[in-house]
Motif scaffolding. Structure first.
Motif, PDB file in Angstrom:
ATOM      1  N   LEU A  12      -0.416   1.233   9.497  1.00 43.32           N
ATOM      2  CA  LEU A  12       0.208   0.889   8.354  1.00 43.32           C
ATOM      3  C   LEU A  12       0.102   1.530   7.115  1.00 43.32           C
ATOM      4  O   LEU A  12      -1.021   1.948   6.586  1.00 43.32           O
ATOM      5  CB  LEU A  12      -0.428  -0.725   8.149  1.00 43.32           C
ATOM      6  N   PRO A  13       1.219   1.954   6.433  1.00 43.14           N
ATOM      7  CA  PRO A  13       1.091   2.751   5.198  1.00 43.14           C
ATOM      8  C   PRO A  13       0.741   1.655   4.064  1.00 43.14           C
ATOM      9  O   PRO A  13       1.588   0.921   3.743  1.00 43.14           O
ATOM     10  CB  PRO A  13       2.503   3.464   4.962  1.00 43.14           C
ATOM     11  N   LEU A  14      -0.435   1.887   3.649  1.00 42.83           N
ATOM     12  CA  LEU A  14      -0.919   1.035   2.412  1.00 42.83           C
ATOM     13  C   LEU A  14      -1.417   1.747   1.190  1.00 42.83           C
ATOM     14  O   LEU A  14      -1.474   2.998   1.267  1.00 42.83           O
ATOM     15  CB  LEU A  14      -2.105   0.003   3.110  1.00 42.83           C
ATOM     16  N   LEU A  15      -1.650   0.958   0.277  1.00 41.79           N
ATOM     17  CA  LEU A  15      -2.110   1.606  -1.063  1.00 41.79           C
ATOM     18  C   LEU A  15      -3.581   2.246  -1.061  1.00 41.79           C
ATOM     19  O   LEU A  15      -4.235   1.808  -0.242  1.00 41.79           O
ATOM     20  CB  LEU A  15      -2.089   0.321  -2.258  1.00 41.79           C
ATOM     21  N   SER A  16      -3.615   3.316  -1.975  1.00 40.05           N
ATOM     22  CA  SER A  16      -4.822   3.976  -2.190  1.00 40.05           C
ATOM     23  C   SER A  16      -5.807   3.273  -2.948  1.00 40.05           C
ATOM     24  O   SER A  16      -5.278   2.484  -3.813  1.00 40.05           O
ATOM     25  CB  SER A  16      -4.585   5.318  -2.462  1.00 40.05           C
ATOM     26  N   THR A  17      -6.942   3.772  -2.845  1.00 39.31           N
ATOM     27  CA  THR A  17      -8.104   3.333  -3.721  1.00 39.31           C
ATOM     28  C   THR A  17      -8.034   4.031  -5.066  1.00 39.31           C
ATOM     29  O   THR A  17      -7.310   4.934  -5.223  1.00 39.31           O
ATOM     30  CB  THR A  17      -9.466   3.262  -3.102  1.00 39.31           C
ATOM     31  N   ALA A  18      -9.225   3.779  -5.867  1.00 42.68           N
ATOM     32  CA  ALA A  18      -9.466   4.286  -7.232  1.00 42.68           C
ATOM     33  C   ALA A  18      -9.926   5.924  -6.835  1.00 42.68           C
ATOM     34  O   ALA A  18     -10.354   6.218  -5.850  1.00 42.68           O
ATOM     35  CB  ALA A  18     -10.458   3.575  -7.840  1.00 42.68           C
ATOM     36  N   ALA A  19      -9.864   6.536  -7.998  1.00 42.73           N
ATOM     37  CA  ALA A  19     -10.186   7.928  -7.921  1.00 42.73           C
ATOM     38  C   ALA A  19     -11.638   8.195  -7.650  1.00 42.73           C
ATOM     39  O   ALA A  19     -12.637   7.250  -7.861  1.00 42.73           O
ATOM     40  CB  ALA A  19     -10.056   8.523  -9.429  1.00 42.73           C
ATOM     41  N   HIS A 131      -9.714   1.683  12.830  1.00 42.66           N
ATOM     42  CA  HIS A 131      -8.478   0.744  12.640  1.00 42.66           C
ATOM     43  C   HIS A 131      -7.639   0.822  11.451  1.00 42.66           C
ATOM     44  O   HIS A 131      -8.157   0.312  10.459  1.00 42.66           O
ATOM     45  CB  HIS A 131      -8.962  -0.649  13.143  1.00 42.66           C
ATOM     46  N   PRO A 132      -6.576   1.579  11.223  1.00 39.19           N
ATOM     47  CA  PRO A 132      -5.972   1.692   9.984  1.00 39.19           C
ATOM     48  C   PRO A 132      -5.405   0.369   9.427  1.00 39.19           C
ATOM     49  O   PRO A 132      -5.269   0.183   8.199  1.00 39.19           O
ATOM     50  CB  PRO A 132      -4.732   2.627  10.203  1.00 39.19           C
ATOM     51  N   LYS A 133      -5.094  -0.662  10.371  1.00 39.71           N
ATOM     52  CA  LYS A 133      -4.679  -1.833   9.772  1.00 39.71           C
ATOM     53  C   LYS A 133      -5.519  -2.672   9.063  1.00 39.71           C
ATOM     54  O   LYS A 133      -5.280  -3.609   8.443  1.00 39.71           O
ATOM     55  CB  LYS A 133      -3.854  -2.690  10.953  1.00 39.71           C
ATOM     56  N   ASN A 134      -7.138  -2.269   9.283  1.00 38.25           N
ATOM     57  CA  ASN A 134      -8.103  -3.149   8.868  1.00 38.25           C
ATOM     58  C   ASN A 134      -8.510  -2.265   7.489  1.00 38.25           C
ATOM     59  O   ASN A 134      -9.490  -2.895   6.617  1.00 38.25           O
ATOM     60  CB  ASN A 134      -9.070  -3.262   9.583  1.00 38.25           C
ATOM     61  N   SER A 135      -7.888  -1.371   7.164  1.00 41.21           N
ATOM     62  CA  SER A 135      -8.289  -0.542   5.886  1.00 41.21           C
ATOM     63  C   SER A 135      -6.936  -0.686   4.761  1.00 41.21           C
ATOM     64  O   SER A 135      -5.789  -0.441   5.031  1.00 41.21           O
ATOM     65  CB  SER A 135      -8.279   0.938   6.030  1.00 41.21           C
ATOM     66  N   SER A 136      -7.377  -1.332   3.654  1.00 39.96           N
ATOM     67  CA  SER A 136      -6.377  -1.380   2.490  1.00 39.96           C
ATOM     68  C   SER A 136      -5.811  -0.063   1.881  1.00 39.96           C
ATOM     69  O   SER A 136      -4.984   0.095   1.125  1.00 39.96           O
ATOM     70  CB  SER A 136      -6.756  -2.353   1.504  1.00 39.96           C
ATOM     71  N   SER A 137      -6.712   0.974   2.227  1.00 37.33           N
ATOM     72  CA  SER A 137      -6.152   2.186   1.497  1.00 37.33           C
ATOM     73  C   SER A 137      -5.710   3.422   2.576  1.00 37.33           C
ATOM     74  O   SER A 137      -5.447   4.438   2.082  1.00 37.33           O
ATOM     75  CB  SER A 137      -7.589   2.920   1.061  1.00 37.33           C
ATOM     76  N   SER A 138      -5.233   2.763   3.742  1.00 37.45           N
ATOM     77  CA  SER A 138      -4.755   3.682   4.648  1.00 37.45           C
ATOM     78  C   SER A 138      -3.308   3.865   4.681  1.00 37.45           C
ATOM     79  O   SER A 138      -2.570   2.618   4.525  1.00 37.45           O
ATOM     80  CB  SER A 138      -5.178   3.046   6.249  1.00 37.45           C
ATOM     81  N   ARG A 139      -2.749   4.803   4.818  1.00 38.22           N
ATOM     82  CA  ARG A 139      -1.252   4.986   4.755  1.00 38.22           C
ATOM     83  C   ARG A 139      -1.109   6.314   5.747  1.00 38.22           C
ATOM     84  O   ARG A 139      -1.743   7.432   5.787  1.00 38.22           O
ATOM     85  CB  ARG A 139      -0.669   5.466   3.485  1.00 38.22           C
ATOM     86  N   LEU A 140       0.211   6.403   6.242  1.00 41.77           N
ATOM     87  CA  LEU A 140       0.864   7.458   6.836  1.00 41.77           C
ATOM     88  C   LEU A 140       1.174   8.743   6.128  1.00 41.77           C
ATOM     89  O   LEU A 140       1.786   8.410   4.991  1.00 41.77           O
ATOM     90  CB  LEU A 140       1.935   7.237   7.879  1.00 41.77           C
ATOM     91  N   VAL A 141       0.798   9.940   6.569  1.00 42.87           N
ATOM     92  CA  VAL A 141       1.392  11.083   5.910  1.00 42.87           C
ATOM     93  C   VAL A 141       2.691  11.384   6.263  1.00 42.87           C
ATOM     94  O   VAL A 141       3.195  11.667   7.304  1.00 42.87           O
ATOM     95  CB  VAL A 141       0.673  12.435   6.226  1.00 42.87           C
ATOM     96  N   GLY A 142       3.528  11.711   5.015  1.00 43.98           N
ATOM     97  CA  GLY A 142       4.895  12.076   5.192  1.00 43.98           C
ATOM     98  C   GLY A 142       5.231  13.545   5.732  1.00 43.98           C
ATOM     99  O   GLY A 142       4.329  14.181   5.575  1.00 43.98           O
TER     100      GLY A 142
END
Length: 475
Positions: A12-19, A131-142
């Motif tokens: 799941l391509p999801l949002l990244s976390t803070a700096a 498990h990427p689907k369980n991570s709110s900061s996970s995204r696929l690389v384009g």
């Protein structure tokens, strides 16, 4: 091999976390050696020797594939089933702890990924998976992300209909005796006092003949852990193999770090092959000589420097167990050891045939010790690594004899030179051709504090006990 599950449905391509925040980190490094029955075909030492040769073959002639500075951080290092050392990394939001092998001979980091992960011809132990689907900061690389070029050539991407929003094509990495493949993802990597978002890691969906863990690439190059974390220095202290059966004791991995005292330093040499892969990933050492029993061993020039094709030279590698010497280097070293022993002990053909190590010397009946020659490595600038006996000789116990009757008397206990080579001819790791002539393995580095000073391009070392009882982890 069955085809992998549909890749795009697994991530799941999801949002990244803070700096990220930057701090000092020390992590435990652990050895993990599952029980192996001492049969005629599976003596633990013969498995380590074979794994060292397979690793050397990969480092010397791998299959073709493309695969702001912080202060210190440290973690625990534990040796792994095929002779490596593992630490716990935390990936994702919330963090998921995962064991990964420290590997200075490669630069791509990957982890077993998703509940559909498949590993063929692998240990039966349970494999911790990310498990990427369980991570709110996970995204696929384009495919237009520069990091996609870490695993694919520009020509490959140009011919793959790489459009805006398209995912980087699946990668495949081939090792000495196995492989792994999947998709690149970006997520937050965490360590005590440190959180690095958009850390690019391989989400492996299918592997063949891999340990039950992921792999952390600490070699040279943009994909590596040091490069992505902005480190100018990292260090480790590899636990002695006498703690193989004690899971509570660990060595350490230090990310960053200040000035260490009592160190000898060796220049790190860039590959003479330039950017040619995989040689550009390796840490070459400015080796100038080897002495056995205080006498210099006459070695070919290729032992000390590599040519423009990548043939020759000496590298240091955390993923190789027993040091590898190309036959033209091994032969004079082995002959010097035999000459220094001077006939005091009988050669043990049984141990040599059973283990794949040589020379081996039979332990005299009733003897509690043996007089064996010193072995030292000499480097440009005057640094000398005078190895302790336990770092280059290994007690073989009662070595099994291939093809022998199980009821036959066991071979006498022996002590063997913990160095491997391949004298088998064409196709083996030991052919005089491409790749390093010397690979300094982890067995020879045990109970040494080893520092990779990337800013000053030098390797530091000092002897010290590496055992520590530590429960700290990268989280």
């Amino acid at each position: 091999m069955a085809p992998p599950p549909p890749l795009l449905l697994l991530l799941l391509p999801l949002l990244s976390t803070a700096a990220p925040t930057i701090s000092t980190t020390t992590l435990p490094l652990y050895r993990h050696l599952p029980h192996v029955a001492e049969t005629a075909h599976h003596h633990p030492l013969s498995r380590l020797a074979a794994a060292s040769l397979a690793r050397a073959s990969h480092l010397r002639r791998p299959a073709h594939h493309k695969g702001q500075a912080g202060t210190a951080s440290a973690t625990a290092l534990y040796p792994h089933s095929y002779g490596g050392y593992a630490f716990t990394a935390s990936l994702g939001t919330p963090p998921q702890p995962l064991p990964v092998l420290l590997d200075t001979g490669s630069h791509l980091t990957w982890v077993p990924c998703t509940s559909s992960y498949q590993c063929r011809n692998c240990p039966t132990a349970a494999v911790p998976t990310f498990h990427p689907k369980n991570s709110s900061s996970s995204r696929l690389v384009g495919c237009r992300n520069p990091s996609c070029l870490w695993v694919h050539s520009a020509a490959r991407l140009a011919g793959s209909n790489c459009t805006t929003g398209a995912v980087c094509p699946p990668y495949a990495v081939v090792y000495g005796s196995g492989s792994t493949g999947g998709l690149l993802i970006a997520d937050t990597l965490r360590a005590p006092g440190r959180a690095v978002r958009n850390f690019v890691v391989g989400c492996s969906l299918v592997s063949v003949h891999q340990p039950p863990s992921g792999l952390a690439g600490f070699g040279r190059g943009a994909p590596s852990v040091p490069a992505q974390l902005g480190l100018t220095k990292f260090s480790y202290c590899l636990l002695s193999r006498r703690f193989d059966d004690n899971a509570a004791v660990s060595g350490s991995l230090v990310l960053g770090g200040g000035r260490a005292g009592g160190m000898q330093y060796v220049p790190l040499v860039k590959s003479a092959a330039g950017d040619k892969q995989p040689y550009a990933v390796y840490y070459y050492l400015a080796l100038t000589g080897v002495t056995v029993g205080g006498k210099a061993v006459r070695l070919p020039e290729r032992a000390f420097s590599a040519n423009a094709a990548g043939a020759g030279g000496a590298i240091v590698d955390s993923g190789t167990t027993f040091t590898y010497l190309e036959p033209t280097v091994f032969q004079p070293v082995a002959e010097a050891v035999i000459a220094a022993v001077g006939g005091r002990y009988k050669r043990s053909k049984e141990a040599e045939d059973g283990l794949g190590l040589r020379p081996c010397f039979a332990l005299p009946q009733g003897a509690k010790s043996m007089a064996l020659p010193e072995l030292s490595l000499h480097f440009k600038g005057g640094a000398e690594m005078q190895l302790p006996l336990e770092n280059y000789f290994v007690v073989a116990g009662r070595a099994p004899v291939p093809g022998a009757d199980a009821a036959a008397p066991a071979a006498a206990e022996a002590i063997c030179l913990a160095v491997v080579t391949d004298l088998g001819g064409a196709g083996g790791a030991g052919d005089v051709g491409g790749g390093p002539a010397i690979i300094l393995g982890s067995f020879q580095q045990q109970n040494y504090y080893v520092e990779y000073d990337l800013e000053k391009e030098r390797l530091g070392f000092r002897r010290q006990p590496c055992a520590a009882s530590s429960s700290s982890s990268m989280n």
